[in-house]
Design a protein around this motif. Structure first.
Motif, PDB file in Angstrom:
ATOM      1  N   SER A  47       0.774  -1.208   0.089  1.00 50.70           N
ATOM      2  CA  SER A  47      -0.082   0.101   0.046  1.00 50.70           C
ATOM      3  C   SER A  47       0.831   1.192  -0.038  1.00 50.70           C
ATOM      4  CB  SER A  47      -0.927   0.141   1.365  1.00 50.70           C
ATOM      5  OG  SER A  47      -0.275  -0.040   2.292  1.00 50.70           O
ATOM      6  N   TYR A  96      -3.187   1.348 -12.626  1.00 49.77           N
ATOM      7  CA  TYR A  96      -3.879   1.603 -11.227  1.00 49.77           C
ATOM      8  C   TYR A  96      -3.295   0.620 -10.395  1.00 49.77           C
ATOM      9  CZ  TYR A  96      -7.116   4.416 -13.483  1.00 49.77           C
ATOM     10  OH  TYR A  96      -7.864   5.444 -14.151  1.00 49.77           O
ATOM     11  N   SER A 153      -6.892  -1.691  -5.938  1.00 48.03           N
ATOM     12  CA  SER A 153      -7.947  -0.898  -6.589  1.00 48.03           C
ATOM     13  C   SER A 153      -8.629  -1.709  -7.617  1.00 48.03           C
ATOM     14  CB  SER A 153      -7.334   0.234  -6.892  1.00 48.03           C
ATOM     15  OG  SER A 153      -6.842   1.124  -6.005  1.00 48.03           O
TER      16      SER A 153
END
Length: 114
Positions: A24, A96, A100
């Motif tokens: 993350s 992306y 996500s």
């Protein structure tokens, strides 16, 4: 109930980030980089993300957790269909972060989290 469910979901996501911050927090990590990993690593990542999402859904929307289980897993783990569906979308949206994209994959199969 929605405020409680949202808090539980947010807490789950925060906990996942605290436990596994490397993905993350990785600046620039996206589908292109993810797709360079071995298929085994891709499968492990996708499976872990789906289990985490299912765990959160079990608290806020149990029917969604059931859907995630049946849509992406078979009796031995991540199904081939679940893996291929996820990989196809990560390829399609490779700019992306894979997490996500997996949220979008889940919601397209099982409906929105909220």
């Amino acid at each position: 109930m929605n405020n409680i469910a949202g808090a539980v979901g947010a807490t789950g996501l925060a906990l996942m980030t605290a436990i596994c911050p490397q993905e993350s927090a990785a600046e620039g990590f996206n589908g292109t980089e993810f797709l360079q990993r071995s298929a085994d690593r891709q499968r492990a990542y996708i499976s872990t993300q789906l289990v985490m999402a299912s765990s959160i859904a079990a608290r806020i929307k149990p029917a969604m957790a059931d859907c995630i289980g049946s849509a992406f897993f078979d009796g031995t783990g991540l199904s081939e269909t679940g893996f291929e569906t996820s990989i196809e979308r990560i390829r399609e949206f490779n700019d992306y972060h894979p997490s996500s994209v997996l949220v979008v994959v889940i919601e397209s199969q099982c409906g929105p989290f909220n």
